[in-house]
Each structure stands twice: as C-alpha cells, then as structure tokens.
Design a protein around this motif. Sequence first.
Motif, short mmCIF file in Angstrom:
data_model
loop_
_atom_site.label_atom_id
_atom_site.label_comp_id
_atom_site.label_asym_id
_atom_site.label_seq_id
_atom_site.Cartn_x
_atom_site.Cartn_y
_atom_site.Cartn_z
N ASN A 75 -8.37 2.79 3.04
CA ASN A 75 -7.46 1.86 2.37
C ASN A 75 -7.41 2.13 0.88
O ASN A 75 -8.42 2.06 0.20
CB ASN A 75 -7.90 0.42 2.64
N TRP A 77 -6.45 1.14 -2.88
CA TRP A 77 -6.30 -0.12 -3.60
C TRP A 77 -6.47 0.08 -5.10
O TRP A 77 -6.92 1.12 -5.55
CB TRP A 77 -7.29 -1.17 -3.09
N CYS A 81 -3.65 -4.66 -8.39
CA CYS A 81 -2.60 -4.72 -7.37
C CYS A 81 -2.71 -6.04 -6.60
O CYS A 81 -3.68 -6.26 -5.86
CB CYS A 81 -2.78 -3.51 -6.44
N CYS A 84 -2.94 -5.66 -2.82
CA CYS A 84 -4.27 -5.13 -2.47
C CYS A 84 -5.28 -6.27 -2.43
O CYS A 84 -6.10 -6.37 -1.51
CB CYS A 84 -4.73 -4.09 -3.50
N THR A 88 -7.48 -7.53 1.00
CA THR A 88 -8.90 -7.16 0.98
C THR A 88 -9.78 -8.08 1.84
O THR A 88 -10.63 -7.58 2.57
CB THR A 88 -9.41 -7.06 -0.47
N THR A 108 -10.10 3.65 -4.44
CA THR A 108 -9.44 3.04 -5.59
C THR A 108 -8.87 4.08 -6.53
O THR A 108 -9.45 5.14 -6.70
CB THR A 108 -10.39 2.11 -6.37
N LEU A 151 0.90 1.06 -3.95
CA LEU A 151 -0.29 0.47 -3.33
C LEU A 151 0.07 -0.87 -2.72
O LEU A 151 0.99 -1.52 -3.19
CB LEU A 151 -1.38 0.28 -4.39
N PRO A 152 -0.68 -1.29 -1.71
CA PRO A 152 -1.73 -0.55 -1.01
C PRO A 152 -1.14 0.38 0.03
O PRO A 152 0.03 0.30 0.38
CB PRO A 152 -2.53 -1.67 -0.34
N THR A 170 1.08 -3.85 2.40
CA THR A 170 0.02 -4.74 2.85
C THR A 170 -0.16 -4.65 4.36
O THR A 170 0.81 -4.59 5.11
CB THR A 170 0.34 -6.19 2.45
#
Length: 188
Positions: A75, A77, A81, A84, A88, A108, A151-152, A170
């Motif tokens: 993932n 991120w 963001c 993001c 999470t 990241t 992102l993400p 997302t």
Amino acid sequence: MTTPRTLAAGAAALACLMLAGCSETPPKIEPGTGLTLPTRAPQDRPVAPNLTAPDLMTGKTLKLNTYRGKVVVLNGWSFTCGPCRAETPALQRFQDKNAKNVQVIGLTQDDNQDTSRSFIREFKLTYPSFADRNGKQILRMPRGEFNPQFLPYTAFIDRKGRLAATVSGTITEGRLTAITQRLIKEKP
C-alpha cells in the motif's frame, strides 16, 4: 441531419460497446458492492520486483520476496494524503485478522522519515513500512499498473511473488478481503 458518416460512426461505436461486453468469463463482482475485482488470471501475472529498503521503524532491511508464500498487500501512502489516512485503519484491521496468510506492507513516498514514523505511531501500525523517496521503488513495478503520483494505491502480490491486481485510490476492508481471499484459495 443524419449523414452516412454519422451512421457509420454510430454503428462502429455500438459494435465496440457490444464487443466490450463479450468475454469468455464474466467479470468477478465483489459481493455486496457491484465493483469488478481487478485480479489477473495466474498465467497473466508478471513477477513483482523484489523491492528492498530499510523498515522505517526498525531499520532492518525489508525485502518483498521474503514474504513469498503469503499474499502481499503493498500500500502506497503519504502522511499528508487524506484518503491514505482514511484507509489506514482498515489496512491495520485487515492485517490483524489475516496475518496467517497475508502481509500488508506500507510504502511511503514522504521525504521526511520522522513524519512517516509519526504517521506509523499515530495509527499504531504493526505491519512494516518503508520509504520510497522519489517513487524509485514503485517505478520498478511493471509499467502502466498505476500512477505513483496519485495516492493511495494498492498492489496485490500472490503467494508466488506475481503481481495479481492493482487498485488506485482508497481501498476498503471489504475489497481487501474479496481480492485476497481469491488469492489465498489459489494453490501455492
């Protein structure tokens, strides 16, 4: 006024639409959502590159191929963001529920490691994360899978280390479950 050119263009567009709906197998639909699952057939999956970088919290070298045998959810991120940050908690819950068969790894793109570490502490992340400054790691993925500038993003890597699916934007816990369950059921 309808012209022969307009009729030909309309017929071509209609033919394209009709053919687009034709395939040997119907698309997989995520239960309860109507969303098409983006998983590739095993024979169509490219090998994922062995991304390697230090874990942000432990400093130990993290290698993607260490997790062969598990489904990996990679993932992307950033601390700043909003989407993001929204997804999470679902990623952490998903990791907690599926640690036997699945490994979530964060990637990241933040330049400031202290900021990234505060994000990890804020969300109490137990899965590893590593820095991908300038997007160099993710650019090793097969071209055109997703745009690392947005992102993400999430990549699903099967138990043999092949890129099975990618999702830009997302991702929900339901979608994580639907995609990974299909990959877990495949023979290792």
